[in-house]
Design a protein around this motif. Structure first.
Motif, mmCIF file in Angstrom:
data_model
loop_
_atom_site.group_PDB
_atom_site.id
_atom_site.type_symbol
_atom_site.label_atom_id
_atom_site.label_comp_id
_atom_site.label_asym_id
_atom_site.label_seq_id
_atom_site.Cartn_x
_atom_site.Cartn_y
_atom_site.Cartn_z
ATOM 1 N N CYS A 57 10.911 7.800 -1.540
ATOM 2 C CA CYS A 57 9.898 7.023 -0.831
ATOM 3 C C CYS A 57 10.429 6.649 0.542
ATOM 4 O O CYS A 57 11.641 6.674 0.804
ATOM 5 C CB CYS A 57 9.454 5.806 -1.618
ATOM 6 N N GLU A 58 9.509 6.311 1.407
ATOM 7 C CA GLU A 58 9.830 6.001 2.798
ATOM 8 C C GLU A 58 9.087 4.735 3.203
ATOM 9 O O GLU A 58 7.898 4.568 2.875
ATOM 10 C CB GLU A 58 9.405 7.173 3.681
ATOM 11 N N ILE A 59 9.768 3.834 3.884
ATOM 12 C CA ILE A 59 9.144 2.613 4.379
ATOM 13 C C ILE A 59 8.471 2.931 5.712
ATOM 14 O O ILE A 59 9.120 3.422 6.643
ATOM 15 C CB ILE A 59 10.186 1.490 4.540
ATOM 16 N N MET A 60 7.181 2.661 5.812
ATOM 17 C CA MET A 60 6.414 3.005 6.991
ATOM 18 C C MET A 60 6.462 1.874 8.035
ATOM 19 O O MET A 60 6.854 0.741 7.735
ATOM 20 C CB MET A 60 4.961 3.294 6.599
ATOM 21 N N VAL B 113 0.860 -1.189 0.000
ATOM 22 C CA VAL B 113 0.000 0.000 0.000
ATOM 23 C C VAL B 113 0.897 1.240 0.000
ATOM 24 O O VAL B 113 1.792 1.363 0.842
ATOM 25 C CB VAL B 113 -0.935 0.016 1.223
ATOM 26 N N VAL B 114 0.646 2.144 -0.950
ATOM 27 C CA VAL B 114 1.467 3.341 -1.117
ATOM 28 C C VAL B 114 0.595 4.579 -0.947
ATOM 29 O O VAL B 114 -0.423 4.742 -1.636
ATOM 30 C CB VAL B 114 2.135 3.370 -2.506
ATOM 31 N N SER B 115 0.996 5.452 -0.044
ATOM 32 C CA SER B 115 0.296 6.726 0.143
ATOM 33 C C SER B 115 1.161 7.862 -0.412
ATOM 34 O O SER B 115 2.391 7.766 -0.447
ATOM 35 C CB SER B 115 0.007 6.965 1.630
ATOM 36 N N SER B 116 0.511 8.925 -0.846
ATOM 37 C CA SER B 116 1.243 10.082 -1.374
ATOM 38 C C SER B 116 0.316 11.278 -1.444
ATOM 39 O O SER B 116 -0.912 11.138 -1.419
ATOM 40 C CB SER B 116 1.807 9.778 -2.773
ATOM 41 N N MET B 117 0.898 12.454 -1.544
ATOM 42 C CA MET B 117 0.154 13.669 -1.847
ATOM 43 C C MET B 117 0.091 13.804 -3.361
ATOM 44 O O MET B 117 1.034 13.444 -4.065
ATOM 45 C CB MET B 117 0.834 14.897 -1.241
ATOM 46 N N ARG B 118 -1.030 14.303 -3.853
ATOM 47 C CA ARG B 118 -1.153 14.442 -5.302
ATOM 48 C C ARG B 118 -0.122 15.446 -5.823
ATOM 49 O O ARG B 118 0.119 16.482 -5.201
ATOM 50 C CB ARG B 118 -2.570 14.847 -5.685
ATOM 51 N N MET B 119 0.439 15.127 -6.969
ATOM 52 C CA MET B 119 1.507 15.954 -7.544
ATOM 53 C C MET B 119 0.927 17.170 -8.255
ATOM 54 O O MET B 119 -0.043 17.055 -9.012
ATOM 55 C CB MET B 119 2.330 15.112 -8.527
ATOM 56 N N LEU C 184 2.866 -4.483 3.278
ATOM 57 C CA LEU C 184 3.947 -3.527 3.495
ATOM 58 C C LEU C 184 3.442 -2.144 3.107
ATOM 59 O O LEU C 184 2.836 -1.969 2.041
ATOM 60 C CB LEU C 184 5.172 -3.889 2.648
ATOM 61 N N ARG C 185 3.704 -1.152 3.958
ATOM 62 C CA ARG C 185 3.226 0.202 3.690
ATOM 63 C C ARG C 185 4.405 1.123 3.333
ATOM 64 O O ARG C 185 5.429 1.117 4.017
ATOM 65 C CB ARG C 185 2.468 0.765 4.906
ATOM 66 N N LEU C 186 4.203 1.893 2.281
ATOM 67 C CA LEU C 186 5.210 2.835 1.804
ATOM 68 C C LEU C 186 4.584 4.215 1.649
ATOM 69 O O LEU C 186 3.358 4.342 1.521
ATOM 70 C CB LEU C 186 5.784 2.381 0.452
ATOM 71 N N ILE D 262 5.781 -5.900 8.646
ATOM 72 C CA ILE D 262 4.834 -6.462 7.688
ATOM 73 C C ILE D 262 3.670 -7.048 8.484
ATOM 74 O O ILE D 262 3.844 -8.013 9.247
ATOM 75 C CB ILE D 262 5.497 -7.537 6.819
ATOM 76 N N LYS D 263 2.498 -6.467 8.333
ATOM 77 C CA LYS D 263 1.325 -6.906 9.066
ATOM 78 C C LYS D 263 0.311 -7.508 8.111
ATOM 79 O O LYS D 263 -0.102 -6.858 7.148
ATOM 80 C CB LYS D 263 0.706 -5.732 9.819
ATOM 81 N N ASN D 264 -0.064 -8.761 8.384
ATOM 82 C CA ASN D 264 -1.026 -9.475 7.530
ATOM 83 C C ASN D 264 -0.583 -9.501 6.073
ATOM 84 O O ASN D 264 -1.400 -9.397 5.159
ATOM 85 C CB ASN D 264 -2.413 -8.841 7.650
#
Length: 512
Positions: free
Chosen positions: A484-487, A464-470, A497-499, A492-494
């Protein structure tokens, strides 16, 4: 001896010479001064009138013709001025200023028109698909009813049998579609954009690219073929038509005066795009290359090319029917529809790369936003991550190259190959955020590797990747790939991986 002194004359008719000279010079000086003042007044007035007539807006609109500066021989006054196109030059370029001319045929359009439904926006985009004959005779065909209701409106091209050709009769007709569109005299046109009926445009990004150029000047904008053999055969200076190219209004106006004669001069050329290039060359306008126009002159799997898109807004994709589906186990149309779903969430960011490392586990992560994520079970340098993996062959000879960009071979060691994840869904979050999720590909890769480290990578089922719109204005600045940053500290849950994608800090580097 006595001396006698001369006495002054007392003759009233005799005036002393000094007095006579002074009296006669006064009228002469007055007349001279008057004429000098009159001359200077006339001179200044003439200059002011000349400057007003030559440089006032009225003069450029053609309403003040007296004392205009002469036009250079052979030019049409106002031809290169934005008022000639009838648009407001002070308004930023938007989609209403662009007209699409799409080359198609009665035989191909029913099958390919569905691609246009992915990007065509009724009541927002303008243009036509130009066909070789009137499709009314096919109106009973259900495919035609669907094509006519959901895609670009069509027009029938003019008869081109009077033109010479050596190998491709249709190329003459398709070369003229910009000319026929120009002659429609549509209002407020700044750009004519050509493409094929299997071209997919990313319209908001196209607007972003064209808005960087002054539409009042002559521009010819597009991209080359990906395969060197194609560029050598045709020209590196030519915009390949399937990937699309744009002509500014002034260039289209100038081309319209010579184009029909030009077609006969270059009748031996194969393609319509090559004819347009040759005629633009006669005017002296070179190709301006933009990296987001993609001819897709490759064979096989386009994954390596799309997963390592250059740092430029994605503008177009062509030859979709000639390559594998961009997402495995989905139809070509469905996979493009999935790609479009993320594009609509954040148009400027689509396919843009971001890299980050988990140095504890020695993982390298490469995101191609809105399309795919790769996790390598080793530390891979940034210059390798941004280089396309050679999952494809050349267009004509189906060889491993050469291409017009650097490539690298796929990892022969299965334990060094990345785990690949493809887009599942994209959604907006809040006022200016987005969330995209990617599921691991079940293509069987990695099963040959028995490494414990690789098993830990394969335990990740979803990313799952989150970001602000460009901001589209980002593309008007000096380009820099975002970070990018590893959250959650890499936990790793279930199987998830969140980025997070973010702007790089001023001194941040992607260093192993």
């Amino acid at each position: 001896m006595s001396q006698t002194r001369a006495q002054p004359s007392h003759d009233p008719l005799k005036v002393p010479k000094l007095l006579l000279s002074s009296a006669t010079d006064k009228p002469k000086d007055a007349v001279s001064l008057f004429f000098r003042a009159a001359f200077l007044t006339c001179l200044v007035g003439s200059i002011l009138i000349l400057l007003f007539s030559a440089f006032s807006p009225a003069a450029h609109r053609g309403t003040a013709h007296w004392l205009r500066l002469p036009e250079p021989p052979g030019t049409d006054p106002g031809e290169d001025h934005p008022d000639y196109a009838g648009d407001d030059s002070s308004e930023p370029t938007n989609i209403s200023h662009i007209v699409f001319s799409i080359g198609g045929s009665v035989r191909s359009w029913p099958g390919r028109s569905r691609y246009s439904t992915l990007w065509w926006q009724p009541n927002r985009t303008r243009g036509y698909a130009w066909l070789d004959e009137d499709p009314k005779s096919h109106i009973g065909d259900n495919r035609w009813q669907v094509a006519a209701s959901n895609s670009i409106p069509y027009r029938v091209s003019e008869d081109t049998t009077r033109f010479k050709y050596s190998s491709s009769k249709s190329a003459v007709r398709i070369a003229r579609i910009f000319l026929e569109t120009f002659r429609l005299n549509l209002p407020r046109v700044r750009w004519f954009v050509m493409g094929d009926d299997d071209s997919v445009f990313f319209v908001d990004n196209l607007v972003t690219v064209l808005s960087r150029y002054d539409h009042r000047e002559m521009w010819y904008i597009g991209g080359n073929s990906e395969s060197v053999e194609q560029d050598v055969m045709h020209s590196y200076g030519m915009a390949f038509g399937g990937g699309g190219f744009a002509l500014s209004y002034p260039l289209a106006a100038r081309l319209s005066k010579i184009f029909d004669g030009c077609l006969d001069r270059y009748y031996k050329f194969y393609g319509s795009d090559q004819r347009v290039w040759a005629c633009a060359s006669e005017i002296g306008v070179p190709l301006t290359r933009e990296l987001g126009f993609h001819q897709i002159d490759i064979r096989g799997n386009p994954y390596g090319l799309l997963a390592a898109h250059p740092l430029a807004p994605l503008v177009s994709l062509h030859h979709i029917d000639s390559v594998d589906s961009v997402i495995p186990h989905r139809t070509k149309f469905d996979s493009l529809e999935t790609l479009m779903s993320s594009y609509r969430v954040d148009p400027p960011r689509i396919l843009q790369q971001s890299f980050c490392y988990n140095r504890i586990r020695k993982w390298s992560i490469a995101i191609s936003w809105g399309y795919t994520v790769r996790i390598y079970p080793s530390l891979v340098a940034a210059h390798l991550l941004e280089t396309p993996i050679r999952t494809f062959k050349t267009w004509r000879t189906r060889k491993d190259g050469p291409f017009t960009f650097n490539t690298r071979s796929m990892e022969p060691d299965p334990c060094s190959a990345p785990a690949v994840y493809f887009l599942d869904e994209a959604q907006e979050v809040g006022q200016a955020g987005s969330l995209t999720s990617y599921n691991r590909s079940d293509d069987g890769s990695g099963k040959e590797c028995k490494s414990a480290e690789f098993d830990r990578v394969m335990a990740i089922r979803r990313i799952v990747v989150s970001s602000m719109r460009m901001d589209p204005e980002y593309w008007k600045m000096a380009p820099r790939r975002q970070c990018c940053e590893i959250m959650d500290r890499g936990s790793i849950k279930n199987g998830i991986l969140r980025l997070r994608i973010k702007k790089c800090r001023p001194f941040e580097t992607i260093t192993i």
